[in-house]
Write a protein that holds these residues in place. Sequence first.
Motif, mmCIF file in Angstrom:
data_model
loop_
_atom_site.group_PDB
_atom_site.id
_atom_site.type_symbol
_atom_site.label_atom_id
_atom_site.label_comp_id
_atom_site.label_asym_id
_atom_site.label_seq_id
_atom_site.Cartn_x
_atom_site.Cartn_y
_atom_site.Cartn_z
ATOM 1 N N TYR A 1 -8.834 -0.829 6.502
ATOM 2 C CA TYR A 1 -8.845 -0.289 7.378
ATOM 3 C C TYR A 1 -9.044 -0.819 8.826
ATOM 4 O O TYR A 1 -8.854 -0.660 9.910
ATOM 5 N N TRP A 2 -9.536 -2.327 8.359
ATOM 6 C CA TRP A 2 -9.905 -3.056 9.589
ATOM 7 C C TRP A 2 -8.623 -3.320 10.979
ATOM 8 O O TRP A 2 -8.524 -2.570 11.714
ATOM 9 N N ARG A 3 -7.830 -3.392 9.640
ATOM 10 C CA ARG A 3 -6.285 -3.460 10.152
ATOM 11 C C ARG A 3 -5.440 -2.090 11.114
ATOM 12 O O ARG A 3 -4.493 -2.581 11.659
ATOM 13 N N GLY A 4 -6.241 -0.623 10.919
ATOM 14 C CA GLY A 4 -5.666 0.019 11.160
ATOM 15 C C GLY A 4 -4.576 0.894 10.408
ATOM 16 O O GLY A 4 -4.202 1.746 10.713
ATOM 17 N N VAL A 5 -4.695 0.315 9.206
ATOM 18 C CA VAL A 5 -4.238 0.613 8.060
ATOM 19 C C VAL A 5 -4.133 2.239 7.694
ATOM 20 O O VAL A 5 -2.978 3.381 7.729
ATOM 21 N N ILE A 6 -4.998 2.194 7.500
ATOM 22 C CA ILE A 6 -6.065 3.918 7.516
ATOM 23 C C ILE A 6 -6.751 4.386 7.980
ATOM 24 O O ILE A 6 -7.215 2.863 8.598
ATOM 25 N N SER A 7 -6.947 5.210 8.088
ATOM 26 C CA SER A 7 -8.095 5.800 9.276
ATOM 27 C C SER A 7 -9.021 6.040 8.210
ATOM 28 O O SER A 7 -9.827 6.299 7.054
ATOM 29 N N LEU B 1 0.861 -1.577 -0.023
ATOM 30 C CA LEU B 1 -0.552 0.124 0.394
ATOM 31 C C LEU B 1 1.067 1.561 0.411
ATOM 32 O O LEU B 1 0.594 2.241 -0.437
ATOM 33 N N ILE B 2 2.097 1.116 0.295
ATOM 34 C CA ILE B 2 2.645 2.935 1.191
ATOM 35 C C ILE B 2 2.864 2.803 -0.711
ATOM 36 O O ILE B 2 3.949 3.877 -1.501
ATOM 37 N N VAL B 3 3.730 1.743 -1.386
ATOM 38 C CA VAL B 3 4.254 2.226 -2.394
ATOM 39 C C VAL B 3 3.135 2.361 -3.923
ATOM 40 O O VAL B 3 3.446 3.410 -4.673
ATOM 41 N N LEU B 4 2.447 1.167 -3.401
ATOM 42 C CA LEU B 4 1.092 1.573 -4.713
ATOM 43 C C LEU B 4 -0.415 2.401 -3.979
ATOM 44 O O LEU B 4 -1.326 2.372 -4.837
ATOM 45 N N LYS B 5 -0.127 3.519 -3.494
ATOM 46 C CA LYS B 5 -1.209 4.678 -2.973
ATOM 47 C C LYS B 5 -1.997 5.165 -4.239
ATOM 48 O O LYS B 5 -2.697 5.707 -4.402
ATOM 49 N N ASP B 6 -0.735 6.008 -5.285
ATOM 50 C CA ASP B 6 -1.676 6.696 -6.512
ATOM 51 C C ASP B 6 -1.950 5.943 -6.687
ATOM 52 O O ASP B 6 -2.878 6.336 -7.913
ATOM 53 N N GLN B 7 -1.580 4.042 -7.116
ATOM 54 C CA GLN B 7 -2.205 3.650 -8.249
ATOM 55 C C GLN B 7 -3.372 3.711 -7.262
ATOM 56 O O GLN B 7 -4.685 3.414 -7.729
#
Length: 222
Positions: free
Chosen positions: A88-94, A51-57
Amino acid sequence: GRFLPWILLIDSNWTREHLKEIFPTGEFNSPLYRAAWQAFVFYCGPFDDVLIVLKDQYAEAIENIGKVKKNQRADQDEMLGHHLMAFYWRGVISLKDPLIKRFWEVAGPELRQRALDFMGRNLVNDETPLPLENQVRLKELWDERMIVALASSDKKEHASEMAAFGLWFASGKFDERWSTEQYLRALQMATPHTNADHYVSKRLLETVKSFPFEAVSILEKL
């Protein structure tokens, strides 16, 4: 696309340097981009480091929701929703993250329902207790979706989305008073007779012991 997480694991620098060759900026609907993205989103899990690398995608995929025909095997928009819900479930994004905020803005009724239904199925299928921090996180998401539905001038736009709470309720993973109250509120707007009815009926056998009136009210609305 299918092996991107492993390529990233083997050589992070190389993957980052060649990312735009795999996913050319602004060419989401080109055959090569689409093939790479579909292979990724269908066959790869929602890995945090990816996700960190592919956020734009991911952001570009959100902007193109509904613009690509459904794949014969699956719906790439639905799989995108699964990835975002897992993050979201894992708390990676809010809830404040631009990705999830934009997803709820762009997604239509069916896609929103499928996203919440995905979480519900996982809740039902997981026999282990849901950690408190995850309970809080999921309750915050549901509360936000309920606020949006109640504020909408067209409640039918949110009928299927509200029906998705059936599986959340049936899972028994949340405080019984909260989940019972929320499901009754949801049923005021929800599409009747969903695929959750069987699970809900089983859960009501437990709910009726503590909240008999509410349990009967839910049963009447199914």
